[in-house]
Design a protein around this motif. Structure first.
Motif, mmCIF file in Angstrom:
data_model
loop_
_atom_site.group_PDB
_atom_site.id
_atom_site.type_symbol
_atom_site.label_atom_id
_atom_site.label_comp_id
_atom_site.label_asym_id
_atom_site.label_seq_id
_atom_site.Cartn_x
_atom_site.Cartn_y
_atom_site.Cartn_z
ATOM 1 N N ALA A 155 0.849 -1.225 -0.190
ATOM 2 C CA ALA A 155 0.064 -0.079 0.202
ATOM 3 C C ALA A 155 0.768 1.276 0.190
ATOM 4 O O ALA A 155 0.449 2.395 -0.633
ATOM 5 N N SER A 178 2.290 1.804 -3.411
ATOM 6 C CA SER A 178 1.253 2.330 -4.456
ATOM 7 C C SER A 178 0.934 3.702 -4.292
ATOM 8 O O SER A 178 0.975 4.383 -5.430
ATOM 9 N N CYS A 188 1.842 6.402 -7.181
ATOM 10 C CA CYS A 188 0.973 7.464 -7.809
ATOM 11 C C CYS A 188 1.744 8.815 -7.820
ATOM 12 O O CYS A 188 1.608 9.565 -8.609
ATOM 13 N N ALA A 220 -4.043 4.899 -9.549
ATOM 14 C CA ALA A 220 -4.631 4.324 -8.347
ATOM 15 C C ALA A 220 -5.702 3.688 -8.386
ATOM 16 O O ALA A 220 -5.894 2.763 -7.460
ATOM 17 N N VAL A 221 -6.550 3.433 -9.550
ATOM 18 C CA VAL A 221 -7.625 2.573 -9.539
ATOM 19 C C VAL A 221 -7.384 1.571 -10.792
ATOM 20 O O VAL A 221 -8.385 0.722 -10.936
ATOM 21 N N PRO A 276 -7.149 -1.523 -12.411
ATOM 22 C CA PRO A 276 -7.208 -3.238 -11.673
ATOM 23 C C PRO A 276 -6.017 -3.756 -11.773
ATOM 24 O O PRO A 276 -5.425 -4.594 -10.808
ATOM 25 N N TYR A 309 -2.981 -2.943 -11.679
ATOM 26 C CA TYR A 309 -2.036 -2.697 -10.514
ATOM 27 C C TYR A 309 -2.466 -2.851 -8.874
ATOM 28 O O TYR A 309 -1.975 -3.006 -7.969
ATOM 29 N N LEU A 310 -3.893 -2.568 -8.955
ATOM 30 C CA LEU A 310 -4.401 -3.032 -7.618
ATOM 31 C C LEU A 310 -4.235 -4.272 -7.017
ATOM 32 O O LEU A 310 -4.077 -4.518 -5.883
ATOM 33 N N SER A 311 -4.134 -5.342 -8.152
ATOM 34 C CA SER A 311 -4.171 -6.841 -7.627
ATOM 35 C C SER A 311 -2.697 -6.963 -7.135
ATOM 36 O O SER A 311 -2.234 -8.066 -6.577
ATOM 37 N N SER A 348 -0.772 -4.344 -5.437
ATOM 38 C CA SER A 348 -0.708 -3.285 -4.532
ATOM 39 C C SER A 348 -1.395 -3.072 -3.429
ATOM 40 O O SER A 348 -1.261 -2.087 -2.529
ATOM 41 N N CYS A 349 -2.477 -3.885 -3.095
ATOM 42 C CA CYS A 349 -3.246 -3.895 -2.059
ATOM 43 C C CYS A 349 -2.598 -4.468 -0.898
ATOM 44 O O CYS A 349 -1.704 -5.161 -1.076
ATOM 45 N N CYS A 375 5.326 -5.343 -6.521
ATOM 46 C CA CYS A 375 4.788 -4.279 -5.665
ATOM 47 C C CYS A 375 5.788 -3.303 -5.137
ATOM 48 O O CYS A 375 5.511 -2.011 -5.070
#
Length: 204
Positions: free
Chosen positions: A12, A15, A19, A46-47, A49, A51-53, A55-56, A64
């Motif tokens: 997190a 990420s 940004c 930031a949104v 998908p 990269y979200l997978s 960086s969460c 990451c």
């Protein structure tokens, strides 16, 4: 903080760094009055998908921690290129971030080859400048010295792996493009008629 907690929160944090790096990268690409474009770029990163997978919180992986370095390397390289006369400082910082990415991720090859393709494109378009020479030379020398400190990368570079051929060729061509006009001018001043090869090299 335990190692488990660090691995949970680190994606997190990285990420958020990505940004910020994306915002700065967009500023270097679009140049003046591009703050809005930078904010849009940061929002998209930031949104998105894919990269979200990676960086969460809790999804720790080498990607990451490497993707922020990937974006920051490109942003710092462009900052050096946009600085009048070229900037040794920004190019060195870009190489340092790249050196960190070499330790973190095998995908560092894509970044160094992307920069090499950019240098080759500038040469082919006849847009060789002192800024490109200073930035490219500083980056490749510093990045190479840092990369060979990693054992598995050192063997590939020293062994002439095909993964690094484009980068090495781009660096060599930049050096030749910088030296040939100087050599041509020196020969002319000394009264020696340059060969047609040197003249053609000075035009390239």
């Amino acid at each position: 903080m335990s190692l488990r907690a660090c691995c949970v929160y680190l994606p997190a944090v990285c990420s958020a760094i990505t940004c910020v790096a994306s915002y700065w990268l967009t500023l270097q690409v679009a140049r003046r009055g591009s703050e809005g474009a930078g904010l849009y770029a940061a929002a998209f990163v930031a949104v998105v998908p894919s990269y979200l997978s990676r960086s969460c919180a809790g999804a720790y992986d080498n990607e990451c921690v490497a993707i922020p370095a990937l974006v920051a390397t490109c942003a710092l390289y462009l900052k050096a290129l946009n600085t009048p006369g070229g900037s040794t400082l920004w190019a060195t910082l870009s190489a340092i971030v790249y050196g960190y990415m070499v330790l973190a991720w095998g995908g560092h090859v894509f970044v160094v080859n992307l920069i090499a393709v950019h240098c080759l494109a500038m040469l082919l378009c006849g847009r060789f400048t002192g800024r490109l020479y200073v930035t490219c030379s500083t980056f490749y020398v510093c990045a190479g010295l840092l990369a060979v400190q990693t054992p598995f990368v050192r063997g590939k570079i020293m062994g002439g792996s095909s993964e690094y051929i484009i980068a090495l060729c781009a660096f060599a061509l930049v050096q030749v493009r910088a030296v040939v006009p100087i050599l041509h001018s020196t020969l002319r001043r000394s009264g020696v008629q340059p060969s047609r090869m040197l003249v053609a090299g000075g035009v390239l």
